[in-house]
Design a protein around this motif. Structure first.
Motif, PDB file in Angstrom:
ATOM      1  N   MET A  75       0.824  -1.203   0.000  1.00  0.00           N
ATOM      2  CA  MET A  75       0.000   0.000   0.000  1.00  0.00           C
ATOM      3  C   MET A  75       0.863   1.260   0.000  1.00  0.00           C
ATOM      4  O   MET A  75       0.567   2.240  -0.696  1.00  0.00           O
ATOM      5  N   MET A  76       1.950   1.235   0.771  1.00  0.00           N
ATOM      6  CA  MET A  76       2.842   2.391   0.818  1.00  0.00           C
ATOM      7  C   MET A  76       3.510   2.621  -0.535  1.00  0.00           C
ATOM      8  O   MET A  76       3.612   3.749  -1.017  1.00  0.00           O
ATOM      9  N   LEU A  77       3.954   1.540  -1.169  1.00  0.00           N
ATOM     10  CA  LEU A  77       4.586   1.660  -2.487  1.00  0.00           C
ATOM     11  C   LEU A  77       3.582   2.155  -3.529  1.00  0.00           C
ATOM     12  O   LEU A  77       3.899   3.017  -4.356  1.00  0.00           O
ATOM     13  N   GLY A  78       2.378   1.607  -3.479  1.00  0.00           N
ATOM     14  CA  GLY A  78       1.363   1.999  -4.444  1.00  0.00           C
ATOM     15  C   GLY A  78       0.988   3.459  -4.319  1.00  0.00           C
ATOM     16  O   GLY A  78       0.937   4.199  -5.316  1.00  0.00           O
ATOM     17  N   ASP A  79       0.746   3.902  -3.080  1.00  0.00           N
ATOM     18  CA  ASP A  79       0.365   5.304  -2.864  1.00  0.00           C
ATOM     19  C   ASP A  79       1.506   6.254  -3.192  1.00  0.00           C
ATOM     20  O   ASP A  79       1.318   7.275  -3.856  1.00  0.00           O
ATOM     21  N   GLY A  80       2.709   5.908  -2.710  1.00  0.00           N
ATOM     22  CA  GLY A  80       3.840   6.806  -2.896  1.00  0.00           C
ATOM     23  C   GLY A  80       4.255   6.957  -4.350  1.00  0.00           C
ATOM     24  O   GLY A  80       4.451   8.072  -4.851  1.00  0.00           O
ATOM     25  N   CYS A  81       4.376   5.830  -5.056  1.00  0.00           N
ATOM     26  CA  CYS A  81       4.864   5.876  -6.438  1.00  0.00           C
ATOM     27  C   CYS A  81       3.814   6.402  -7.418  1.00  0.00           C
ATOM     28  O   CYS A  81       4.161   6.867  -8.517  1.00  0.00           O
ATOM     29  N   SER A  82       2.541   6.322  -7.055  1.00  0.00           N
ATOM     30  CA  SER A  82       1.507   6.822  -7.969  1.00  0.00           C
ATOM     31  C   SER A  82       1.593   8.335  -8.148  1.00  0.00           C
ATOM     32  O   SER A  82       1.019   8.895  -9.095  1.00  0.00           O
ATOM     33  N   ALA A  83       2.323   9.006  -7.243  1.00  0.00           N
ATOM     34  CA  ALA A  83       2.510  10.453  -7.388  1.00  0.00           C
ATOM     35  C   ALA A  83       3.362  10.794  -8.610  1.00  0.00           C
ATOM     36  O   ALA A  83       3.305  11.929  -9.108  1.00  0.00           O
ATOM     37  N   VAL A  84       4.144   9.806  -9.102  1.00  0.00           N
ATOM     38  CA  VAL A  84       5.047  10.073 -10.230  1.00  0.00           C
ATOM     39  C   VAL A  84       4.274  10.559 -11.457  1.00  0.00           C
ATOM     40  O   VAL A  84       4.673  11.520 -12.125  1.00  0.00           O
ATOM     41  N   GLY A  85       3.168   9.889 -11.781  1.00  0.00           N
ATOM     42  CA  GLY A  85       2.383  10.274 -12.949  1.00  0.00           C
ATOM     43  C   GLY A  85       1.799  11.670 -12.836  1.00  0.00           C
ATOM     44  O   GLY A  85       1.768  12.433 -13.816  1.00  0.00           O
ATOM     45  N   ILE A  86       1.337  12.021 -11.630  1.00  0.00           N
ATOM     46  CA  ILE A  86       0.761  13.353 -11.423  1.00  0.00           C
ATOM     47  C   ILE A  86       1.846  14.416 -11.531  1.00  0.00           C
ATOM     48  O   ILE A  86       1.621  15.499 -12.091  1.00  0.00           O
ATOM     49  N   ILE A  87       3.026  14.116 -11.014  1.00  0.00           N
ATOM     50  CA  ILE A  87       4.146  15.060 -11.118  1.00  0.00           C
ATOM     51  C   ILE A  87       4.511  15.294 -12.582  1.00  0.00           C
ATOM     52  O   ILE A  87       4.811  16.425 -12.997  1.00  0.00           O
ATOM     53  N   TYR A  88       4.454  14.236 -13.398  1.00  0.00           N
ATOM     54  CA  TYR A  88       4.757  14.362 -14.820  1.00  0.00           C
ATOM     55  C   TYR A  88       3.771  15.329 -15.507  1.00  0.00           C
ATOM     56  O   TYR A  88       4.184  16.206 -16.282  1.00  0.00           O
ATOM     57  N   ILE A  89       2.481  15.173 -15.206  1.00  0.00           N
ATOM     58  CA  ILE A  89       1.480  16.071 -15.794  1.00  0.00           C
ATOM     59  C   ILE A  89       1.727  17.504 -15.349  1.00  0.00           C
ATOM     60  O   ILE A  89       1.642  18.447 -16.148  1.00  0.00           O
ATOM     61  N   LEU A  90       2.053  17.678 -14.075  1.00  0.00           N
ATOM     62  CA  LEU A  90       2.313  19.026 -13.547  1.00  0.00           C
ATOM     63  C   LEU A  90       3.497  19.668 -14.259  1.00  0.00           C
ATOM     64  O   LEU A  90       3.447  20.855 -14.626  1.00  0.00           O
ATOM     65  N   ILE A  91       4.566  18.911 -14.472  1.00  0.00           N
ATOM     66  CA  ILE A  91       5.741  19.446 -15.162  1.00  0.00           C
ATOM     67  C   ILE A  91       5.380  19.872 -16.586  1.00  0.00           C
ATOM     68  O   ILE A  91       5.808  20.930 -17.068  1.00  0.00           O
TER      69      ILE A  91
END
Length: 409
Positions: A75-91
């Motif tokens: 659960m920690m890996l899933g929640d934490g790493c899923s931020a990567v995609g959102i960060i990409y869109i933000l960039i």
């Protein structure tokens, strides 16, 4: 001990509640952003589809992982790493306007990591709670899920009137941190008692599938659920373009919040009282009423009346989810819960893929063929889905194998 475990569940639940609110901000903001750029229901649908598809396809192997490894760590890996995609869109947005393909890539990447979360989360509920607490927990889980519809839209609508979608993405990224922290605290408070299985990954998949098939009623219920999610998915994907065709983003946010408050009412009721008996009957009636609300939502053209119909739809969903959850959970062995929920999630949600892939295209084509607005086209497709949902829901109590799931062996 039971009280302590329920407190740990509440901490875990609070983390998922925060995550749901953050995810709802991103979902709402990206939906409005794409519709404003493309004016197409299909454009919004493809973003939703790519965000959902990895979760569906990876639910089965993620369920096996939930039974083989530490569920809280997953659960920690899933929640934490899923931020990567959102960060990409933000960039991409910080460098200029994000294109539809870029948004799709970011949403897809985020969803791939989120796929680790759902089976592990559901199985952890079984780890923490007793059978008597399942119904109340299910009501709270539904409440957390409703937050993305209840709290997020009105917040997002207000924020979009003073800023833009980038602010929503930043807030969502921050919520991932809080969610990981809450899961870590729960992880430290629970000793991992299961030993790693010495069987192959393929054997684990086979065992989970056999567990689902061993209960014919569970298998039939899951297969019927795939049709139910097809009709419900049509509503979910077309509701926003229907409202946006007649109102702005702020009005959409307020309308979505009022609609989702129906889920708040029923989820609070279930969290306090739960359901004691009559699960099959309640499942049938709640889904049939939801279908009637979908028809009203699609056929009417006044925002106030549409909002009332949406309220009724969301009011019924937690009752249906609670009954489905109980009927499956109490008929499956605890040690196979991760694998079982992986298969259940995969099979029951296939309908969403079809709905997300076709409903937007159908709405756009109806609008073009009959020279009506995209919202009107969405309403027609939605009304047919509601009628089909009513017919299927009313057939559930007549299936003997499903009725037998309520009886204790």
């Amino acid at each position: 001990m039971e009280q302590s475990n329920f407190k740990r569940f509440l901490l875990l639940w609070m983390g998922e509640l925060i995550s749901a609110i953050g995810g709802g901000l991103t979902s709402f903001g990206l939906g409005v952003y794409v519709f404003e750029k493309t004016g197409s229901a299909a454009g919004m649908a493809v973003v939703t589809l790519l965000g959902f598809l990895p979760t569906l396809l990876l639910s089965v192997p993620a369920g096996v992982l939930a039974d083989r490894y530490d569920r809280r760590l997953l659960m920690m890996l899933g929640d934490g790493c899923s931020a990567v995609g959102i960060i990409y869109i933000l960039i991409c947005m910080l460098r200029g306007e994000a294109t539809l393909p870029q948004i799709c890539i970011g949403v897809f990447v985020s969803s791939v990591f989120s796929a680790l979360l759902e089976p592990a989360y559901r199985a952890t509920v079984s780890d923490l709670l007793t059978e008597d607490e399942y119904s109340k927990a299910s009501g709270l889980v539904s409440l957390a899920g409703s937050a993305r519809y209840l709290v997020s839209p009105v917040i997002a609508g207000i924020l979009l009137s003073i800023s833009d979608v980038k602010l929503l993405l930043i807030i969502d990224i921050c919520t991932f941190i809080l969610t990981v922290i809450s899961t870590f605290v729960v992880k430290k408070g629970i000793r991992e008692s299961r030993k790693a299985e010495l069987v192959s990954f393929k054997e684990s998949l086979r065992t989970g599938w056999e567990a689902v098939c061993a209960k014919r009623g569970v298998l039939l219920l899951v297969l019927m659920s795939s049709l139910l999610t097809l009709f419900i998915g049509v509503f979910q994907i077309l509701a926003e373009p229907l409202i946006l065709s007649m109102a702005d983003a702020r009005t959409l946010g307020i309308a979505e919040t009022i609609c989702a408050s129906g889920m708040l009412v029923s989820s609070l009721y279930l969290g306090i009282r739960g359901i004691k008996t009559g699960y099959v009957r309640i499942l049938s009636v709640s889904l049939a009423l939801a279908g009637g609300c979908i028809i009203g939502f699609g056929m009417l053209d006044q925002i106030v009346i549409i909002t009332v119909a949406g309220f009724g739809f969301f009011l019924m969903l937690p009752f249906a989810n609670n009954c489905l959850d109980f009927l499956v959970r109490t008929n499956m062995p605890d040690e196979l819960q991760g694998r079982v929920w992986g298969f259940v999630g995969f099979l029951s949600q296939i309908g969403y893929v079809i709905a997300y892939g076709l409903s937007g295209i159908l709405a756009d084509r109806l609008a073009g063929s009959y020279e009506i607005s995209v919202g009107k086209g969405a309403g027609i497709v939605m009304s047919f889905a509601g009628a089909a949902l009513i017919l299927l829901s009313l057939s559930i109590p007549f299936v003997k194998e499903i009725r037998l799931l309520e009886k204790k062996e």
